[in-house]
Design a protein around this motif. Structure first.
Motif, mmCIF file in Angstrom:
data_model
loop_
_atom_site.group_PDB
_atom_site.id
_atom_site.type_symbol
_atom_site.label_atom_id
_atom_site.label_comp_id
_atom_site.label_asym_id
_atom_site.label_seq_id
_atom_site.Cartn_x
_atom_site.Cartn_y
_atom_site.Cartn_z
ATOM 1 N N HIS A 1 -16.778 54.943 -15.336
ATOM 2 C CA HIS A 1 -17.362 55.899 -14.392
ATOM 3 C C HIS A 1 -18.703 55.338 -13.915
ATOM 4 O O HIS A 1 -19.618 55.133 -14.723
ATOM 5 C CB HIS A 1 -17.583 57.249 -15.064
ATOM 6 N N LEU A 2 -18.790 55.052 -12.634
ATOM 7 C CA LEU A 2 -20.027 54.512 -12.117
ATOM 8 C C LEU A 2 -21.156 55.518 -12.293
ATOM 9 O O LEU A 2 -20.965 56.737 -12.112
ATOM 10 C CB LEU A 2 -19.887 54.158 -10.635
ATOM 11 N N PRO A 3 -22.360 55.062 -12.651
ATOM 12 C CA PRO A 3 -23.480 55.986 -12.864
ATOM 13 C C PRO A 3 -23.870 56.717 -11.586
ATOM 14 O O PRO A 3 -23.668 56.215 -10.478
ATOM 15 C CB PRO A 3 -24.613 55.078 -13.349
ATOM 16 N N GLU A 4 -24.421 57.918 -11.768
ATOM 17 C CA GLU A 4 -24.800 58.733 -10.613
ATOM 18 C C GLU A 4 -25.813 58.031 -9.726
ATOM 19 O O GLU A 4 -25.816 58.209 -8.506
ATOM 20 C CB GLU A 4 -25.372 60.073 -11.084
ATOM 21 N N SER A 5 -26.686 57.226 -10.322
ATOM 22 C CA SER A 5 -27.698 56.543 -9.523
ATOM 23 C C SER A 5 -27.071 55.613 -8.492
ATOM 24 O O SER A 5 -27.610 55.429 -7.400
ATOM 25 C CB SER A 5 -28.624 55.735 -10.444
ATOM 26 N N ILE A 6 -25.921 55.033 -8.837
ATOM 27 C CA ILE A 6 -25.224 54.162 -7.899
ATOM 28 C C ILE A 6 -24.360 54.977 -6.951
ATOM 29 O O ILE A 6 -24.328 54.743 -5.737
ATOM 30 C CB ILE A 6 -24.369 53.135 -8.653
ATOM 31 N N VAL A 7 -23.665 55.964 -7.494
ATOM 32 C CA VAL A 7 -22.735 56.762 -6.701
ATOM 33 C C VAL A 7 -23.461 57.536 -5.604
ATOM 34 O O VAL A 7 -23.010 57.594 -4.454
ATOM 35 C CB VAL A 7 -21.954 57.721 -7.615
ATOM 36 N N ASN A 8 -24.612 58.106 -5.941
ATOM 37 C CA ASN A 8 -25.322 58.925 -4.962
ATOM 38 C C ASN A 8 -25.832 58.112 -3.775
ATOM 39 O O ASN A 8 -25.977 58.633 -2.663
ATOM 40 C CB ASN A 8 -26.502 59.632 -5.635
ATOM 41 N N LYS A 9 -26.084 56.839 -3.994
ATOM 42 C CA LYS A 9 -26.575 56.000 -2.917
ATOM 43 C C LYS A 9 -25.545 55.821 -1.817
ATOM 44 O O LYS A 9 -25.898 55.543 -0.663
ATOM 45 C CB LYS A 9 -26.999 54.636 -3.468
ATOM 46 N N VAL A 10 -24.270 55.918 -2.168
ATOM 47 C CA VAL A 10 -23.208 55.771 -1.164
ATOM 48 C C VAL A 10 -22.589 57.121 -0.816
ATOM 49 O O VAL A 10 -21.449 57.200 -0.354
ATOM 50 C CB VAL A 10 -22.132 54.787 -1.659
ATOM 51 N N LYS A 11 -23.360 58.196 -1.064
ATOM 52 C CA LYS A 11 -22.968 59.550 -0.662
ATOM 53 C C LYS A 11 -21.691 60.035 -1.346
ATOM 54 O O LYS A 11 -20.901 60.773 -0.751
ATOM 55 C CB LYS A 11 -22.777 59.623 0.864
ATOM 56 N N LEU A 12 -21.485 59.636 -2.577
ATOM 57 C CA LEU A 12 -20.342 60.101 -3.340
ATOM 58 C C LEU A 12 -20.806 61.031 -4.453
ATOM 59 O O LEU A 12 -21.965 61.030 -4.858
ATOM 60 C CB LEU A 12 -19.569 58.931 -3.943
ATOM 61 N N LYS A 13 -19.862 61.814 -4.970
ATOM 62 C CA LYS A 13 -20.125 62.673 -6.124
ATOM 63 C C LYS A 13 -19.726 61.995 -7.428
ATOM 64 O O LYS A 13 -20.341 62.218 -8.473
ATOM 65 C CB LYS A 13 -19.355 63.986 -5.985
ATOM 66 N N ARG A 14 -18.698 61.190 -7.367
ATOM 67 C CA ARG A 14 -18.187 60.530 -8.560
ATOM 68 C C ARG A 14 -17.342 59.340 -8.128
ATOM 69 O O ARG A 14 -16.792 59.321 -7.019
ATOM 70 C CB ARG A 14 -17.358 61.491 -9.418
ATOM 71 N N ALA A 15 -17.234 58.367 -9.039
ATOM 72 C CA ALA A 15 -16.422 57.187 -8.763
ATOM 73 C C ALA A 15 -15.982 56.592 -10.085
ATOM 74 O O ALA A 15 -16.743 56.556 -11.056
ATOM 75 C CB ALA A 15 -17.200 56.164 -7.944
ATOM 76 N N LYS A 16 -14.730 56.136 -10.108
ATOM 77 C CA LYS A 16 -14.147 55.581 -11.328
ATOM 78 C C LYS A 16 -13.273 54.394 -10.951
ATOM 79 O O LYS A 16 -12.484 54.459 -10.012
ATOM 80 C CB LYS A 16 -13.310 56.657 -12.039
ATOM 81 N N VAL A 17 -13.441 53.299 -11.685
ATOM 82 C CA VAL A 17 -12.534 52.169 -11.557
ATOM 83 C C VAL A 17 -11.765 52.055 -12.864
ATOM 84 O O VAL A 17 -12.299 52.364 -13.941
ATOM 85 C CB VAL A 17 -13.288 50.856 -11.252
ATOM 86 N N PHE A 18 -10.514 51.619 -12.786
ATOM 87 C CA PHE A 18 -9.703 51.612 -14.006
ATOM 88 C C PHE A 18 -8.628 50.540 -13.935
ATOM 89 O O PHE A 18 -8.234 50.079 -12.861
ATOM 90 C CB PHE A 18 -9.052 52.978 -14.239
ATOM 91 N N TYR B 1 1.164 46.297 -14.509
ATOM 92 C CA TYR B 1 -0.280 46.107 -14.627
ATOM 93 C C TYR B 1 -0.902 46.727 -13.384
ATOM 94 O O TYR B 1 -0.588 46.327 -12.262
ATOM 95 C CB TYR B 1 -0.624 44.622 -14.725
ATOM 96 N N ASN B 2 -1.780 47.691 -13.601
ATOM 97 C CA ASN B 2 -2.298 48.484 -12.499
ATOM 98 C C ASN B 2 -3.825 48.387 -12.446
ATOM 99 O O ASN B 2 -4.490 48.353 -13.484
ATOM 100 C CB ASN B 2 -1.935 49.964 -12.655
ATOM 101 N N ILE B 3 -4.334 48.401 -11.236
ATOM 102 C CA ILE B 3 -5.769 48.503 -11.022
ATOM 103 C C ILE B 3 -6.000 49.570 -9.969
ATOM 104 O O ILE B 3 -5.203 49.702 -9.022
ATOM 105 C CB ILE B 3 -6.377 47.146 -10.602
ATOM 106 N N GLY B 4 -7.048 50.367 -10.166
ATOM 107 C CA GLY B 4 -7.230 51.477 -9.243
ATOM 108 C C GLY B 4 -8.673 51.894 -9.102
ATOM 109 O O GLY B 4 -9.555 51.518 -9.894
ATOM 110 N N LEU B 5 -8.904 52.706 -8.082
ATOM 111 C CA LEU B 5 -10.220 53.256 -7.783
ATOM 112 C C LEU B 5 -10.053 54.710 -7.405
ATOM 113 O O LEU B 5 -9.171 55.063 -6.621
ATOM 114 C CB LEU B 5 -10.873 52.486 -6.630
ATOM 115 N N SER B 6 -10.914 55.565 -7.959
ATOM 116 C CA SER B 6 -10.902 56.988 -7.640
ATOM 117 C C SER B 6 -12.320 57.416 -7.300
ATOM 118 O O SER B 6 -13.257 57.124 -8.060
ATOM 119 C CB SER B 6 -10.382 57.799 -8.826
#
Length: 937
Positions: free
Chosen positions: A882-899, A929-934
């Protein structure tokens, strides 16, 4: 306002805080679960056996079909993998508490938002929760639909909050989990020579020909084709996009989900020069819109609309159903893929060239359209009496499948030549042509249609006075289902009632009643009554346990009752007619068939009846440990069995079915989950174990002279076969001319007994080896034991999840032609046969000798071919951040997850060649084998 009353209705007594206890209930209620008919139940006031998996649990899996996200999730739910294609066999088989009847009608009832619908038509992303109803206290209300258990799917709904938008993308590469290794041309030819020699016949291949196969000389006349490599590429892929919109106000709430997936299979098209694709491809678009509208202060409306459009592309011949048969059934030396002049290889024996079938037979496209729509009105009637509400729901579902096909045929040739044993040069050339090239021909086919309508009317009463609480439900449910074909129209009616009482939040009692019927039974047997009683004791609310800090909650519960299952064969009360014998007339002696009665009508057919008792315990200890234990006993009666064993053939009409079968089913389930947080570090460890063991009590079995032949008393689908006693050796005194062994036992399945043949035990002592020597060997194909382990941890947004799932007490018979049973009937041979008997391997061999003929003595059900199919699989492992809020907020997102996710990566078992869950020649099961972004807005 109306939500308050709905959330307080006690539809059935709920049992378990199961292994994966999560706070997943929709909207703001974290202590309620939807158990069907859109009724919500308070978890701490319940006394029946259910299992729960939340959206969070399901999200750990990548699954095109949601059934494949349920492995190891819920105690008592057995989920078995089928083939790996995306559109048909990829759907898993599901069983609730094993199998308690005698036929293929063991699938549970699946409800989506209260209506019977196919789980395969929705996506994992739409699901809020999955609830499995397991005992009679929970299933009796479904009348003649509940005996096999009920799986209740609740989809996500809007919340009273600002709009939230979630977008995810997942890319998956997949490859076969296991593939049979077929022998190369030299191995096949050598094996054929060996088989002929052991049968006393001359070799088919000379030394020079064997050398040509081995050394790659003259590849057009002595080819060595690896059909797996020629037909299949290393990987396929899937793109999966998902977007959801969720939010609302006090007046209106909404949830909208849009999903698109596109997956390509494993076929090679390197020889396809046409302007169309013959690749296996599946495309699907899903749309769901769930609306909750407060029409007035006392009236609420729920409107759900879901649709799916899907498309399939495949070659004209080599589709997912027969591709493995083509690959494994064609020997490596049968013919080359193509000759130098471009002609396709083929022969009079092997008439299909696997590569040409993919590239040169045109293509077919399948289209499926599915629509789900339902509308519910809920009226609060507190103005009449406090706690009273009334709801009415209607649904319309439609599913249709049709095919467009553009197919053609291809010409092929078979060329042979001999090799001069002195010069090594080719001579005696022959060439035979087969088939013809044809242009694309257009055709259509109708795959089927299913239409369904439901009407559900409910009256709910919820009242509390002092320490007493009463919940009551009265329900009417009518549904009409129309399939494509004869005898596929079903009309069902269910009148149901339920009363639940609790005193002082300690003592719980529930009574469920159902009176349900359908049109597929005779008028005298259509409706039947199904009652159930459940009792619970919340010990943790007693004074003597209230102050025990280690016990957060502790509950005992029990239930007993009846549920039913409509017959798997409809309209048995009516006579059935079909084509009879020919009769001849006119001067030309023309023939026409008449009609004959196919079976005798039986107006006494009844639905199956399940009498089940259950006792369970739920506990939450130390604020970290959740435990659930259940034990159950079920007697399933009135099961359809043939009357052939009890009715004389003198009556002249084929036997019908009668409701005389009885099966006993019993077992227990255990689930445990430990969850803890240590600062920024959180972790969970879980385990579950389920045992379901059945026994046939009555099946109208034909008289059998010896007890060891009786199927009654064994488990359903218990495997029977001969007991092997090794193999006959070259020094065992076989005379080589008949089927009498040196000890005077006649082997009736062969005319000549030879060294390397299987030696069997004469079980009944009549000096013959025949069907009367068969005994119960191994277990059934359905595992009696199903278990799993879960691990999860997270630290400052970095985490992992893993699920290992296994099964035991399960047996399969290795009888797949070519892969396990080689050579006969022009079958191929795999490296599995390396353990075969030869004079040199007589002391170590585990398989009989080879034979080019269908050796009925060796190739039959016996302990030689029986295998323990137990396994432990790494079903999924997920790594995420889960990307930290300090990074996520800079790109106008509420949350972001890579997996990253891996699916079906490992299996610990004793199998060779194939997946222990699927040993048939179907499209192979896959590991991925899966890679994803949410991201969320």
């Amino acid at each position: 306002m109306i939500k308050k009353y709905i959330n307080r209705v006690l539809f059935v007594s709920l049992a378990s805080l199961l292994m994966l206890v999560q706070t997943f209930a929709q909207e703001s209620d974290s202590t309620a679960v939807n158990l069907g008919y859109d009724i919500r139940v308070a978890a701490d006031e319940s006394a029946v056996a259910v299992g729960i998996a939340s959206a969070k649990d399901l999200s750990k899996y990548f699954a095109i079909n949601p059934s494949n996200a349920l492995y190891g999730q819920i105690p008592g739910l057995t989920v078995l993998q089928n083939g790996g294609d995306f559109w048909s066999s990829e759907s898993a088989s599901m069983f609730v508490r094993g199998q308690a009847n005698l036929d293929n009608t063991s699938a549970p009832l699946v409800l989506i938002d209260g209506f019977e619908r196919k789980l395969s038509t929705i996506t994992v992303e739409e699901i809020e929760s999955v609830t499995v109803l397991k005992d009679a206290g929970a299933t009796a209300i479904y009348g003649q639909r509940g005996a096999n258990g009920v799986i209740v799917i609740t989809t996500k709904r809007g919340k009273n909050e600002g709009m939230k938008v979630d977008i995810s993308y997942e890319y998956s590469t997949n490859e076969p989990f296991r593939m049979p290794t077929m022998m190369d041309a030299y191995g096949y030819a050598s094996a054929m020579n060996e088989a002929l020699e052991l049968d006393g016949q001359a070799h088919l291949y000379s030394k020079e020909q064997l050398d040509a196969y081995k050394n790659g000389m003259y590849p057009e006349y002595y080819p060595n084709v690896n059909w797996t490599d020629e037909v299949m590429r290393n990987t396929g892929f899937v793109h999966n996009f998902n977007t959801t919109f969720r939010g609302g106000t006090n007046k209106t709430k909404y949830y909208v989900a849009i999903n698109y997936m596109d997956g390509e299979g494993l076929l090679k098209q390197d020889r396809n020069r046409e302007n169309y694709s013959t690749q296996l491809n599946y495309r699907r678009a899903n749309l769901r819109s769930n609306l909750d509208i407060q029409l007035t202060g006392t009236t609420q409306m729920k409107f759900n609309l879901a649709g799916r459009i899907s498309g399939i592309n495949q070659p004209g011949k080599a589709n997912s159903e027969n591709i493995m048969s083509l690959i494994t059934g064609t020997p490596a030396n049968a013919f080359p893929v193509q000759y130098a002049d471009g002609s396709w290889g083929g022969s009079g024996i092997y008439k299909e060239n696997p590569v040409a079938d993919i590239n040169q037979t045109g293509y077919g496209t399948g289209h499926e359209r599915t629509l789900y729509a339902d509308l519910t009105l809920i009226q609060d009637l507190s103005a009449i009496t406090e706690g009273l509400s009334l709801s009415a729901a209607v649904s319309f579902d439609n599913n249709v499948i049709y095919w467009d096909q553009k197919t053609k045929n291809y010409a092929y040739v078979h060329r042979t030549a001999d090799i001069d044993e002195i010069t090594g040069q080719l001579y005696n050339f022959t060439s035979n042509s087969y088939g013809e090239n044809t242009p694309l021909a257009y055709g259509t086919a109708f795959g089927g249609q299913n239409r369904r309508n439901d009407v559900i009317i409910k009256a709910n009463y919820d009242q509390v006075w002092g320490k007493h609480k009463l919940n009551a439900l009265a329900l009417f449910h009518a549904d009409n289902e129309v399939g494509y074909g004869k005898d596929l129209t079903f009309n069902r009616i269910n009148y149901a009632g339920q009363f639940n009482y609790s005193f002082d939040k300690k003592y719980l009692a529930g009574l469920s009643l159902s009176y349900s019927g359908n049109n597929i039974l005779s008028e005298n047997n259509r409706f039947h009554f199904y009652p159930a009683l459940s009792l619970g004791w919340m010990l943790s609310n007693e004074n003597f346990l209230k102050d025990v800090s280690a016990i957060n909650s502790l509950k005992l519960r029990t239930s007993v009752g009846l549920s039913g299952l409509e017959p798997g064969v409809p309209y048995l009360h009516l006579p059935s007619y079909g084509d009879g014998q020919n009769y001849y007339f006119t001067d030309n002696n023309d023939g026409n068939s008449g009609l004959q009665e196919n079976r005798r009508a039986n107006p006494d057919i009844k639905p199956e009846k399940s009498l089940m008792t259950n006792i369970g315990l739920d506990a939450n200890l130390f604020g970290k440990l959740s435990l659930n234990i259940d034990a159950f006993y079920e007697e399933r009666s009135q099961i359809l069995v043939s009357e052939a064993s009890s009715t004389s053939k003198v009556i002249g009409v084929p036997a019908t079915l009668v409701s005389d079968g009885i099966v006993e089913n019993k077992g227990f389930e255990l689930g445990a989950l430990w969850q803890d947080n240590i600062g920024d570090f959180s972790y969970s460890i879980g385990a579950q174990y389920s045992l379901a063991k059945n026994k046939i009590i009555e099946q109208n079995e034909v008289f059998r002279e010896w007890d060891h032949l009786k199927r009654t008393g064994h488990s359903v689908d218990q495997q029977f076969g001969l007991l092997d006693d090794g193999f006959w050796g070259v020094n065992d005194g076989l005379n080589g001319v008949d089927n009498i062994s040196p000890d005077g036992i006649e082997y009736t399945y062969t005319s000549v007994l030879k060294p390397g043949d299987v030696k069997y035990v004469d079980k009944n002592g009549d000096n013959k080896i025949d069907e009367f020597d068969m005994v119960a060997i191994g277990k059934s194909w359905l595992p009696e034991v199903y278990y799993s382990f879960t691990l999860g941890a997270e630290y400052k947004g970095i985490g992992f999840n893993a699920i290992l799932q296994g099964a035991s007490n399960v047996t399969t018979m290795l009888n797949t032609p070519g892969v396990y049973w080689p050579l006969y009937n022009n079958n191929n041979i795999s490296t599995f046969s390396n353990d075969r008997w030869t004079p040199e391997t007589a002391t170590t061999a585990t398989l009989p000798r080879l034979s080019p003929e269908e050796n009925m003595n060796n190739y039959r059900a016996s302990t030689v071919w029986q295998r323990d199919a137990s396994f432990l699989k790494l079903r999924t492992i997920e790594l995420y951040y889960h990307l930290p809020e300090s990074i996520v907020n800079k790109v106008k997102l509420k949350r972001a997850k890579v997996f990253f996710r891996g699916m079906n990566l490992l299996s610990f078992d004793d199998f060779e060649m194939m997946d222990p869950e699927q040993t048939k020649l179907v499209y192979p099961t896959l590991k991925s084998y899966n890679i994803g972004l949410s991201v969320g807005f």
